[in-house]
Design an enzyme around this catalytic site. Structure first.
Site: not given
Length: 924
Positions: A11, A97, A99, A101, A322, A324, A369
Site C-alpha cells: 500500500e 495488509d 485485513d 481493507e 501490525y 490494527r 492478528h
C-alpha cells in the site's frame, strides 16, 4: 520469455522501501498508495451512467447491490506504472495488509491489472527480514469472503450516508453528513453532555486529620468515615439530581463538620481496628488498537489519528507488528522473546513459571492478528533503537515495548493495611476515622510499566493508596491528634469523553473496528459535531439537533445494540456465514414479516419531522437554544409583555422574541438560563449605549451580531434629511459608522473611549514624501486578513490589532523601508529543517505556503496533513509525504473526460483460488 522478475505490490511507499530491502534484486516492490478505485459520487459519473441503475448511489440496489467502480483520477498514472512493471514480471505478489481493507485493495488491483501471470497473496504481521522471507515462501489465495465484508461495509456506508444525510440537509442544515458509526459516536458525546446539563451539584463536608501514635514520630492522615454508627456521605452517595441515594448515611454540612473537627482535637482517640491483607496486582494485556490509542492519549498526549499515524510508520519500517488488531494474543516466538528479555533485564524472579495468556473480553473481538508488540523474534530495547527513532516514534515504541515486556512479568505483591480510629466527643457522639495504605514488597511488572488511568471526574472516589505507608499499630493504642480540619466538597458531573475514553466506550459496546476508531474521532470533529477543550470532547448545538432527529425518527440507526449487531453481521460475512446481497437487501428494503423497517422505508416520510422543533433545545425558564441556518442562538421563548394564553402584546412591548448568537466558547452545559440572559442583554436590538460621541452627539452602541461583537452609532431621522444627498427616487440613506471589536476585547466591559477609537478607523498615521516629491497618506486599517498599513496601492501587514491605534509615522516608514515580500513565505525562513531526503538526497524543509504549511526538497512539494504540526514534523514523516506525492505524479489540469469504469457483475463467486487467476472485470 521468462524474466525471472517478481512484482510485489504493497500500500505505502515506506512499506515498499523496507520490504524491497529484504527481498533483493529479483523483486520489484511498488506501492499502490492505498485504494486505486472506489465508488464515485453521482457528480463524477458519466451522463449515461447517471441515467441508469447506478445513478443514485453508485450501487444497483435492485440487482444484487452491485457496485460501480472507477479508477481514481489521481491513480491512473499509478495504475499505468503497475501495468508496465507487470509486463516484465513472471509472478505477481499482492502484499497488502491482511485485513478486510487490505484484501479489498488486493482484489481491486486484480480487477484493474488483469494479470496473465500467477498471482499469490502474500501476508505478514510484521516487516522484518525473517517475516518477509516466510511470507514469500508461504502464500495463500485471495480471500473473497473478506472482500465481501469490506464491500458490504462500503455499500452500507454509502446507502446510509446518501439516504440519511439529505434528511439532515432539509430538516437541520445544508451540507451535514450522517454515518453508521460517526452518528452513534456523536450520540455518545451528546448524551454525556445531556447528563452534565441535567446534573445538580451537591455539597457535602467531612473531616480530615493528622494523627500519630503517642510514642512514635510516625504521622499519618485519616478521614472521618462514621458518626454514631452511620457512614459519612461522600460524593458517590449522591444521585445526579443532587439528592442522596440512601437515607442511611449521614450528610454533614459545614457547621456539623467544623463542630466535629474542633471537638475531636480534645477527645481521646485510640485504634479500634487494624486489618491487613495481601495485595496482588496483575499486569495489563499487550496492546490492541484501542488500548494503544487510549494509553497514547493518557501518557503521550497523542490524538487517536496521530497515534495511529506514528504506529503506521513504526510498522512499515519494521519496528512493531501490525497495528490494527483486536487481539491480545502473542505468538510463541513473541512470548519467548518477552519472557527472555524480562529475565535478562530484571532477573528470573520477575518472570512467572509459565507464559501469561490473555483473553479478549471486549464485545465482537477479532483474533486475526497478534497483539501490537515489537517486531521480530528478539525484541530491540528502546536503548537499541534510540539512534534510529526520534520524538513521538521513539516514545510510542518505548510504550509498546514496555507494555509487551510487562505483560509477561510477575504480579506486583505487597500488603494493604486499614486502620480505624475511634473517639467519643464531648457531646456524647462517637466518631470513627479511617486510613488505608499499601506497601509494595515486590514490584514485579511495575518495574517495567504501569498503565495510565482515566480521570474519574471528581465524583467522590478516593485516590489510589498504593505506596502509602502506615505505622505499625495495634488495637487499643492511644493516638494523638495533630490536626483536624473540616473539608468541603462538591459533587462533579460525569466527565466529558476524551478521544481515549470515547474509543474505550465504543469498543465496549462493540461499535466500530480497530481500523475505524482514529478516522471516526477525526470525522466527528471535522464535520462540526464535536469541538475540543484541552482533551475533552464537547458536542456542538448542531450535534444536539442532529442527534435528536436521528433518535426520534431513525432510532434503530443510532441504537447502540443495532449498530454493534451490524458489526457482528459483517464478521459473519467475512467468515462465510452470511451472504452479502441478502444481508444488504434486509438492511435496505426491510425483512418480510418483521417490524423492523428497511432504510428506504425510514426515509420516505419526512413530513412528520418538525424542523423547528428538532432544532430547539430548552434550557429552562422559558429560554431555548435554536440551531439556525447561520449557527446556534439563544431565544427568550416568552418575551416580556406578551400574554402566553391570549397572545396579546402589552403597550410598549415588541411582541418579538429576543435572540442572541452563541459563540463556540460557551459549552452546552454552561448555557444556563442566567448565562442566556446575559447574552440576551448584550445583544438586545437596541444594544448597550456606551455614551455619546462628543463631536456628533450621536449615541454609540455596543452589540453582539451574527458575525461577532461590534460598535455602531445611532442615526436620527434628521440625519438623512439634512445630509443633502439625493437620488432620483428619493434621498440617499446615510449609513452609520460600524466597527468590529478586536479579538482581545470583551463586549461586556467595552467603554466609550475604546468604541470611539474603533469607529475612527481607518486612522491616518501620517503623510509620507515619495522620491519624486509627491506626498502620500499612510492609513492603518483592519481588513479581512488582519490589520495592515496602506500607502496608495502598497499594503503592509501589521503584527497586532493594537498597532492600529499606536503605530507612529516613524514606525510606519520603517516598515515601508523594508523590501516587500512577494508571496506569503517569500521573506520568511523555513519553519523547520528536516535533513536530506533519502530519495532525492536534497535538504527537506517545512515552509508556510499560500494554502498552508508544506514540506519540500526543492523539487517536490507535499502539503502537510491536518494533524501534522510543522514544529514537531519528523524527517521520516517529511520523507513519507514527499514519497506519497511523487507516487501520485504531477498534478495537471485537463478537460473533463469520460472515466474508465468497471461494472461489477452479479455473477456468483467461484472459489478463492480461481478468483486470483481471473482476469475478467467481475468479482469471481
Amino acid at each position: 520469455m521468462s524474466t525471472g522478475r517478481k512484482l510485489v505490490i504493497v500500500e505505502s511507499p515506506a512499506k515498499a522501501k523496507t520490504i524491497g530491502g529484504y527481498l533483493g534484486k529479483d523483486y520489484d516492490v511498488e506501492a499502490s498508495v492505498g485504494h486505486i478505485r472506489d465508488i464515485p459520487t453521482p457528480s463524477e459519473m458519466p451522463a449515461d451512467v447517471k441515467k441508469g441503475p447506478f445513478g443514485r448511489f453508485g450501487v444497483d440496489v435492485d440487482q444484487g447491490f452491485e457496485a460501480y467502480y472507477v479508477v481514481d483520477a489521481d491513480k491512473k498514472k499509478k495504475v499505468a506504472d503497475l501495468k508496465r512493471l507487470l509486463k516484465n514480471a513472471d509472478e505477481l505478489y499482492l502484499a497488502t495488509d491482511e485485513d478486510r481493507e487490505g484484501e479489498a485493495i488486493a482484489w481491486h488491483l486484480l480487477e484493474v491489472l488483469k494479470p496473465k501471470v500467477p498471482v499469490k497473496r502474500m501476508v505478514f504481521h510484521e516487516i522484518t527480514r525473517e517475516a518477509i522471507q516466510r511470507a514469500v515462501n508461504s502464500t495463500r489465495d485471495l480471500d473473497t469472503r473478506l472482500v465481501d465484508a469490506q464491500e458490504t461495509r462500503r455499500i452500507l456506508d454509502r446507502l446510509y450516508g446518501y439516504e440519511v444525510s439529505p434528511v439532515l440537509w432539509r430538516k437541520v442544515k445544508a451540507g451535514l453528513s450522517a454515518g453508521r458509526v460517526q452518528s452513534v459516536a456523536t450520540r455518545l458525546v451528546v448524551e454525556r453532555e445531556r447528563e452534565r446539563m441535567a446534573f445538580v451539584r451537591a455539597s457535602y463536608w467531612d473531616v480530615e486529620g493528622d494523627f500519630t501514635p503517642g510514642d512514635q514520630k510516625s504521622q499519618f492522615t485519616a478521614r472521618l468515615t462514621m458518626v454514631d454508627g452511620a457512614r459519612v456521605a461522600t460524593g458517590r452517595d449522591f444521585a445526579d439530581d443532587g439528592t442522596l441515594k440512601s437515607r442511611s448515611v449521614t450528610h454533614l454540612d459545614e457547621a456539623a463538620a467544623r463542630t466535629i473537627a474542633e471537638a475531636v482535637q480534645s477527645a481521646s482517640v485510640s485504634v479500634t481496628a487494624v486489618q491487613e491483607k495481601p495485595y496482588t496486582r496483575r499486569p495489563s494485556a499487550p496492546f490492541t488498537t484501542s488500548t494503544l490509542q487510549q494509553e497514547a492519549s493518557r501518557k503521550l498526549r497523542l490524538s487517536s489519528k496521530n497515534a495511529m499515524r506514528v504506529a503506521q510508520r513504526l510498522y512499515e519500517n519494521g519496528y512493531i507488528t501490525y497495528m490494527r488488531t483486536d487481539s491480545t494474543t502473542l505468538s510463541e516466538a513473541a512470548l519467548s522473546a518477552a519472557r527472555q528479555q524480562a529475565r535478562d533485564l530484571y532477573g528470573a524472579e520477575y518472570v512467572p513459571q509459565s507464559p501469561r495468556l490473555y483473553e479478549k473480553k471486549v464485545k465482537n473481538a477479532q483474533e486475526a492478528h497478534e497483539a501490537i508488540r515489537p517486531a521480530g523474534d528478539r525484541f530491540r530495547t528502546p536503548a537499541q533503537v534510540a539512534g534510529e527513532l526520534r520524538g513521538d516514534e521513539f516514545a510510542l515504541y518505548e510504550l509498546i515495548w514496555k507494555r509487551t515486556i510487562a505483560s509477561q512479568m510477575a504480579d506486583a505483591r505487597g500488603s494493604t493495611a486499614t486502620v480505624k480510629l475511634g473517639a467519643t466527643l464531648a457531646d456524647g457522639r462517637t466518631v470513627e476515622f479511617s486510613a488505608s495504605g499499601t506497601v509494595i514488597t515486590f514490584r514485579g511488572f511495575l518495574a517495567a510499566y504501569e498503565e495510565g488511568r482515566d480521570d474519574d471526574g471528581g465524583r467522590g472516589s478516593s485516590a489510589t493508596d498504593e505506596e502509602r505507608r502506615l505505622p505499625k499499630l495495634s488495637e487499643g493504642v492511644a493516638i494523638t491528634v495533630i490536626r483536624a480540619e473540616a473539608d468541603g466538597h462538591e459533587t462533579s458531573p460525569p466527565p466529558r469523553y476524551t478521544e481515549a475514553t470515547l474509543v474505550k466506550a465504543m469498543e465496549e459496546k462493540g461499535i466500530g473496528r480497530p481500523s475505524t476508531y482514529a478516522s471516526i474521532m477525526g470525522t466527528i470533529q471535522d464535520r462540526g459535531y464535536v469541538n475540543t477543550r484541552g482533551s475533552a470532547l464537547i458536542p456542538t448545538w448542531l450535534a444536539f439537533a442532529v442527534t435528536r432527529l436521528l433518535e426520534e425518527h431513525f432510532g434503530s440507526l443510532v441504537d447502540y445494540d443495532f449498530t454493534a449487531s451490524m458489526e457482528e453481521d459483517l464478521d459473519r460475512i467475512a467468515n462465510g456465514d452470511e451472504e452479502r446481497a441478502r444481508w444488504l437487501a434486509r438492511f435496505y428494503f426491510g425483512d418480510e414479516g418483521k417490524t423492523q423497517d428497511g432504510l428506504r422505508r425510514l426515509v420516505e416520510d419526512l413530513g412528520e419531522i418538525d424542523a423547528r422543533e428538532i432544532s430547539t433545545i430548552p434550557i429552562g425558564d422559558g429560554i431555548v437554544v435554536r440551531v439556525g441556518r447561520y449557527g446556534p442562538y439563544v431565544e427568550e421563548a416568552a418575551p416580556e409583555g406578551v400574554d402566553l394564553t391570549t397572545g396579546e402584546v402589552a403597550e410598549g412591548a415588541s411582541g418579538q422574541p429576543r435572540r442572541a448568537t452563541i459563540t463556540d466558547d460557551v459549552a452546552p452545559d454552561e448555557m444556563t438560563p442566567q448565562k442566556a440572559r446575559e447574552l440576551l442583554e448584550q445583544s438586545s436590538d437596541d444594544g448597550r449605549v456606551l455614551g455619546q460621541d462628543p463631536e456628533t452627539g450621536r449615541d454609540i452602541v455596543a452589540k453582539a451580531g451574527r458575525y461577532g461583537p461590534y460598535v455602531t452609532e445611532v442615526l436620527t431621522d434628521e440625519t438623512a434629511e439634512t445630509s443633502g444627498a439625493t437620488k432620483s427616487r428619493g434621498k440617499a440613506k446615510v449609513k452609520p459608522r460600524t466597527a468590529s471589536l478586536f479579538k482581545d476585547m470583551d463586549l461586556a466591559s467595552l467603554d466609550l473611549d475604546t468604541a470611539l477609537k474603533l469607529l475612527s478607523l481607518p486612522r491616518v498615521v501620517g503623510v509620507a514624501t515619495e522620491e519624486d516629491g509627491t506626498q502620500v497618506e499612510i492609513t492603518a486599517q483592519n481588513g479581512r486578513y488582519g490589520p495592515y498599513l496602506k500607502k496608495g496601492t502598497d499594503s503592509r501587514s501589521l503584527t497586532s490589532e493594537q498597532q492600529l491605534f499606536d503605530i507612529t509615522l516613524e514606525e510606519a516608514l520603517a516598515i515601508y523601508a523594508q523590501p516587500k515580500a512577494r508571496g506569503r513565505g517569500a521573506s520568511t525562513a523555513p519553519l523547520k529543517e528536516l535533513g536530506n531526503d533519502p530519495v532525492s538526497g536534497k535538504p527537506m524543509v517545512v515552509k508556510d505556503g499560500r494554502f498552508g504549511p508544506y514540506v519540500t526538497d526543492g523539487e517536490t512539494n507535499a502539503t502537510l496533513r491536518k494533524d501534522d504540526e510543522p514544529e514537531s514534523l519528523t524527517p521520516e514523516r517529511g520523507a513519507e509525504l514527499l514519497a506519497e506525492k511523487r507516487a501520485k505524479g504531477p498534478t495537471t489540469r485537463k478537460r473533463a473526460t469520460k472515466k474508465t469504469t468497471t461494472k461489477k457483475t452479479t455473477a456468483k463467486k467461484s472459489t478463492a483460488k480461481k478468483a486470483t487467476a481471473k482476469s475478467a472485470t467481475k468479482k469471481a
